[in-house]
Design a protein around this motif. Structure first.
Motif: not given
Length: 211
Positions: A143-164
């Motif tokens: 039902x939501x595979x595309x949303x999960x993949x798009x969310x991580x691909x879009x926010x990957x830079x932001x996620x690593x910004x928070x991790x660092x």
């Protein structure tokens, strides 16, 4: 094969007189295979094993149905939550383009940053449930595979910004795990079979692309 050759059949050549005085051989079935006597211990073991197998099947089916119902409830609650729907609508253009807005990295647009954080937190919670076997993976994936993949691909830079910035590699690690599992390196058929027996996926290890 001739019926007379069967070890379970004997031909009686005696006959009875009928209207046309014909000979009708009488076939006598000898149920020799039913003369087998099973020891009581074996019968008890087979009965206990059958009862245990039936109980395990019923328990597993009940658990799967409860998991699906829990998954549906979580999905419905999110879809009827106005704040969640509003936040998802505001970040939807960025998910479609796949680009992470600079405003959420430098803090210039705090409202947009809050929307991204709320959506990420929700999907991170669901991904943690998937990773621990608390949600039905097939139902969410279909039902939501595309949303999960798009969310991580879009926010990957932001996620690593928070991790660092926080020196914590576990931030949104479950969302990354789902992205890797569904797109980067899906499990093979053997792993899927083992996971089916276990009733939940392998937890796996957190991969750090920066290393």
């Amino acid at each position: 094969m001739n019926i007379s050759d069967s070890p379970l059949v004997e031909i009686n050549e005696d006959y009875s007189l009928y209207s046309e005085q014909r000979k009708f051989p009488q076939i006598l079935f000898v149920p020799s295979i039913w003369n087998f006597h099973m020891p009581p211990e074996i019968a008890i073991l087979i009965g206990a094993a059958s009862a245990t197998a039936g109980w395990l099947y019923t328990a597993r089916r009940s658990r799967n149905l409860a998991k699906k119902q829990h998954t549906i409830n979580v999905m419905l609650q999110a879809n009827f939550n106005r704040d969640f729907l509003s936040a998802r609508a505001k970040i939807a253009p960025y998910l479609k383009s796949g680009s992470c807005p600079e405003e959420i990295l430098n803090g210039e647009n705090e409202d947009l940053r809050t929307n991204f954080r709320d959506i990420l937190n929700h999907y991170e919670f669901v991904c943690a449930g998937l990773r621990n076997g608390d949600f039905d993976e097939k139902l969410i994936k279909d039902s939501e595979r595309g949303t999960y993949l798009a969310l991580y691909s879009c926010c990957q830079k932001y996620i690593w910004h928070l991790r660092d910035g926080r020196h914590r590699m576990t931030i949104y690690e479950h969302l990354e795990w789902v992205h890797n599992r569904w797109k980067v390196k899906p499990p093979n058929k053997f792993i899927r079979f083992i996971e089916f027996i276990r009733g939940k996926p392998f937890y796996g290890k957190m991969e750090n692309p920066s290393q």
